[in-house]
Structure formats: structure tokens, C-alpha cells
Design a protein around this motif. Structure first.
Motif, PDB file in Angstrom:
ATOM      1  N   ASP A  50      -3.790 -42.518   9.425  1.00 39.73           N
ATOM      2  CA  ASP A  50      -2.587 -42.292  10.233  1.00 39.73           C
ATOM      3  C   ASP A  50      -1.501 -41.687   9.361  1.00 39.73           C
ATOM      4  OD1 ASP A  50      -3.550 -43.598  12.586  1.00 39.73           O
ATOM      5  OD2 ASP A  50      -3.034 -45.532  11.699  1.00 39.73           O
ATOM      6  N   ILE A  51      -0.693 -40.823   9.962  1.00 40.28           N
ATOM      7  CA  ILE A  51       0.575 -40.404   9.368  1.00 40.28           C
ATOM      8  C   ILE A  51       1.624 -40.947  10.319  1.00 40.28           C
ATOM      9  CG2 ILE A  51       2.084 -38.494   8.738  1.00 40.28           C
ATOM     10  CD1 ILE A  51      -0.400 -36.813   8.162  1.00 40.28           C
ATOM     11  N   SER A  52       2.432 -41.887   9.830  1.00 33.34           N
ATOM     12  CA  SER A  52       3.385 -42.579  10.697  1.00 33.34           C
ATOM     13  C   SER A  52       4.449 -41.629  11.234  1.00 33.34           C
ATOM     14  CB  SER A  52       4.030 -43.748   9.959  1.00 33.34           C
ATOM     15  OG  SER A  52       4.720 -43.286   8.825  1.00 33.34           O
ATOM     16  N   GLU A  53       5.085 -42.066  12.295  1.00 34.89           N
ATOM     17  CA  GLU A  53       6.090 -41.242  12.966  1.00 34.89           C
ATOM     18  C   GLU A  53       7.195 -40.828  11.998  1.00 34.89           C
ATOM     19  OE1 GLU A  53       7.651 -41.438  17.340  1.00 34.89           O
ATOM     20  OE2 GLU A  53       8.934 -42.738  16.101  1.00 34.89           O
ATOM     21  N   HIS A  54       7.541 -39.549  12.076  1.00 35.11           N
ATOM     22  CA  HIS A  54       8.595 -38.989  11.229  1.00 35.11           C
ATOM     23  C   HIS A  54       9.135 -37.727  11.896  1.00 35.11           C
ATOM     24  CE1 HIS A  54       4.909 -36.883  10.077  1.00 35.11           C
ATOM     25  NE2 HIS A  54       5.670 -35.873   9.657  1.00 35.11           N
ATOM     26  N   THR A  55      10.124 -37.122  11.279  1.00 36.57           N
ATOM     27  CA  THR A  55      10.677 -35.857  11.756  1.00 36.57           C
ATOM     28  C   THR A  55      10.773 -34.886  10.589  1.00 36.57           C
ATOM     29  OG1 THR A  55      12.976 -36.500  11.333  1.00 36.57           O
ATOM     30  CG2 THR A  55      12.092 -37.019  13.527  1.00 36.57           C
ATOM     31  N   SER A  56      11.035 -33.635  10.906  1.00 38.36           N
ATOM     32  CA  SER A  56      11.275 -32.605   9.910  1.00 38.36           C
ATOM     33  C   SER A  56      12.466 -31.781  10.383  1.00 38.36           C
ATOM     34  CB  SER A  56      10.052 -31.696   9.767  1.00 38.36           C
ATOM     35  OG  SER A  56      10.377 -30.585   8.943  1.00 38.36           O
ATOM     36  N   PRO A  57      13.330 -31.367   9.477  1.00 37.08           N
ATOM     37  CA  PRO A  57      14.474 -30.553   9.886  1.00 37.08           C
ATOM     38  C   PRO A  57      14.094 -29.103  10.183  1.00 37.08           C
ATOM     39  CG  PRO A  57      14.502 -30.827   7.519  1.00 37.08           C
ATOM     40  CD  PRO A  57      13.371 -31.684   8.051  1.00 37.08           C
ATOM     41  N   VAL A  62       1.174 -26.582  14.076  1.00 38.27           N
ATOM     42  CA  VAL A  62      -0.064 -27.226  13.658  1.00 38.27           C
ATOM     43  C   VAL A  62      -1.194 -26.406  14.269  1.00 38.27           C
ATOM     44  CG1 VAL A  62      -1.500 -29.293  13.901  1.00 38.27           C
ATOM     45  CG2 VAL A  62       0.967 -29.524  13.553  1.00 38.27           C
ATOM     46  N   ASN A  63      -2.121 -25.954  13.422  1.00 39.50           N
ATOM     47  CA  ASN A  63      -3.284 -25.211  13.882  1.00 39.50           C
ATOM     48  C   ASN A  63      -4.514 -25.989  13.408  1.00 39.50           C
ATOM     49  OD1 ASN A  63      -5.150 -23.337  14.680  1.00 39.50           O
ATOM     50  ND2 ASN A  63      -4.370 -21.671  13.423  1.00 39.50           N
ATOM     51  N   VAL A  64      -5.212 -26.631  14.336  1.00 38.89           N
ATOM     52  CA  VAL A  64      -6.342 -27.489  13.989  1.00 38.89           C
ATOM     53  C   VAL A  64      -7.557 -26.632  13.628  1.00 38.89           C
ATOM     54  CG1 VAL A  64      -7.845 -29.369  14.729  1.00 38.89           C
ATOM     55  CG2 VAL A  64      -5.465 -29.293  15.505  1.00 38.89           C
ATOM     56  N   LEU A  65      -8.135 -26.925  12.461  1.00 34.91           N
ATOM     57  CA  LEU A  65      -9.285 -26.180  11.948  1.00 34.91           C
ATOM     58  C   LEU A  65     -10.602 -26.911  12.159  1.00 34.91           C
ATOM     59  CD1 LEU A  65      -7.628 -25.178   8.572  1.00 34.91           C
ATOM     60  CD2 LEU A  65      -7.849 -23.763  10.627  1.00 34.91           C
ATOM     61  N   ALA A  66     -10.588 -28.244  12.006  1.00 38.02           N
ATOM     62  CA  ALA A  66     -11.828 -29.024  12.103  1.00 38.02           C
ATOM     63  C   ALA A  66     -11.489 -30.464  12.464  1.00 38.02           C
ATOM     64  CB  ALA A  66     -12.582 -28.988  10.773  1.00 38.02           C
ATOM     65  N   GLY A  67     -12.438 -31.131  13.098  1.00 37.33           N
ATOM     66  CA  GLY A  67     -12.302 -32.556  13.377  1.00 37.33           C
ATOM     67  C   GLY A  67     -11.594 -32.870  14.675  1.00 37.33           C
ATOM     68  N   LYS A  68     -11.301 -34.172  14.837  1.00 34.30           N
ATOM     69  CA  LYS A  68     -10.637 -34.649  16.053  1.00 34.30           C
ATOM     70  C   LYS A  68      -9.595 -35.689  15.683  1.00 34.30           C
ATOM     71  CE  LYS A  68     -14.340 -33.743  19.243  1.00 34.30           C
ATOM     72  NZ  LYS A  68     -15.251 -34.228  20.257  1.00 34.30           N
ATOM     73  N   GLY A  69      -8.543 -35.711  16.476  1.00 34.35           N
ATOM     74  CA  GLY A  69      -7.487 -36.687  16.265  1.00 34.35           C
ATOM     75  C   GLY A  69      -6.485 -36.627  17.397  1.00 34.35           C
ATOM     76  N   THR A  70      -5.367 -37.291  17.172  1.00 32.70           N
ATOM     77  CA  THR A  70      -4.299 -37.332  18.155  1.00 32.70           C
ATOM     78  C   THR A  70      -2.976 -37.065  17.464  1.00 32.70           C
ATOM     79  OG1 THR A  70      -5.502 -38.979  19.451  1.00 32.70           O
ATOM     80  CG2 THR A  70      -3.164 -38.766  19.909  1.00 32.70           C
ATOM     81  N   LEU A  71      -2.170 -36.225  18.078  1.00 31.07           N
ATOM     82  CA  LEU A  71      -0.797 -36.001  17.657  1.00 31.07           C
ATOM     83  C   LEU A  71       0.080 -36.613  18.730  1.00 31.07           C
ATOM     84  CD1 LEU A  71       1.576 -34.637  16.131  1.00 31.07           C
ATOM     85  CD2 LEU A  71       1.096 -32.580  17.465  1.00 31.07           C
ATOM     86  N   THR A  72       0.939 -37.533  18.340  1.00 28.15           N
ATOM     87  CA  THR A  72       1.935 -38.057  19.262  1.00 28.15           C
ATOM     88  C   THR A  72       3.210 -37.291  18.978  1.00 28.15           C
ATOM     89  OG1 THR A  72       0.876 -40.226  19.255  1.00 28.15           O
ATOM     90  CG2 THR A  72       3.130 -40.116  20.097  1.00 28.15           C
ATOM     91  N   LEU A  73       3.632 -36.475  19.939  1.00 27.42           N
ATOM     92  CA  LEU A  73       4.792 -35.604  19.791  1.00 27.42           C
ATOM     93  C   LEU A  73       5.811 -35.965  20.846  1.00 27.42           C
ATOM     94  CD1 LEU A  73       6.198 -33.124  18.544  1.00 27.42           C
ATOM     95  CD2 LEU A  73       4.835 -31.695  20.085  1.00 27.42           C
TER      96      LEU A  73
END
Length: 115
Positions: A50-57, A62-73
Motif C-alpha cells: 500500500d501507499i497511504s493516502e497523500h497529496t502532491s502540489p 499514472v500510466n499502468v504498465l503491468a499488474g493489478k491494483g486499486t487507486l483511491t482518488l
């Protein structure tokens, strides 16, 4: 995290699938190119990471190349699979979960607050 940065002295080509390298656990990131306007980072997450919830200024893609997951946006779940492209605006809350080994190219654009 690992970084490899190319300085802009000439144009170059990379075969992104050849750069994918999954860690035993956690995250491996490689900065492929960075200048004062943009940053291109290859993220490789091992399954279950997991990458915990955060922000960026900065705006980001995001361009997915391989695998599966979830982005909570911004509270909405987006299924990640090869070929999925997501645009995230500056300061949008987001988090990642790798359901299986997951690789994506993250591009940070120029900081809109510096324009």
C-alpha cells in the motif's frame, strides 16, 4: 527506494518493460528523468503493498504498465490494470494498493503554483 536520473544532454529511449523490477516487499522507484518542469518515475510495487493516502502540489499522471491494483482518488476507487491512464490534479488525495505486482509510470508536471 532506488533512483536513476538521466540529465537532459540528449534525447533518449527506454524500454519500460525492461526496467520493471519488483522488490521482495514494498516499493522500488526509479526516477527515469527529472528537470525543473517534470519528473518521470517508474514505480514497482510488490503484491500486497500500500501507499497511504497523500497529496502532491503538482498535477500528475499514472500510466499502468503491468499488474493489478486499486487507486483511491478523491474517495473513488479506480481499478488499475495495464493500459489504464489516470490524470490527478494538484492536491488531490490519493492512495495505491497493489493486488498483485504492479508497475506504473508516474509523471509529475510543472507545479501550477509556480506559474
Amino acid at each position: 527506494m532506488t533512483q536513476e536520473t538521466n540529465q537532459l544532454s540528449q534525447s533518449f529511449t527506454l524500454n519500460l518493460p525492461d526496467r520493471i523490477e519488483y522488490p521482495q516487499a514494498g516499493i522500488l522507484s526509479k526516477v527515469l528523468f527529472k528537470d525543473q518542469n517534470c519528473q518521470y518515475t517508474l514505480f514497482c510495487l510488490s503484491a500486497g503493498t500500500d501507499i497511504s493516502e497523500h497529496t502532491s502540489p503538482r498535477n500528475a499522471t499514472v500510466n499502468v504498465l503491468a499488474g493489478k491494483g486499486t487507486l483511491t482518488l478523491e474517495g473513488k476507487e479506480i481499478a488499475l490494470a495495464p493500459g489504464v491512464f489516470v490524470l490527478m490534479t494538484a492536491n488531490a488525495k490519493h492512495a495505491f494498493k497493489a493486488e498483485e505486482n504492479l508497475a506504473f509510470l508516474l509523471t509529475l508536471s510543472e507545479n501550477p503554483q509556480t506559474n
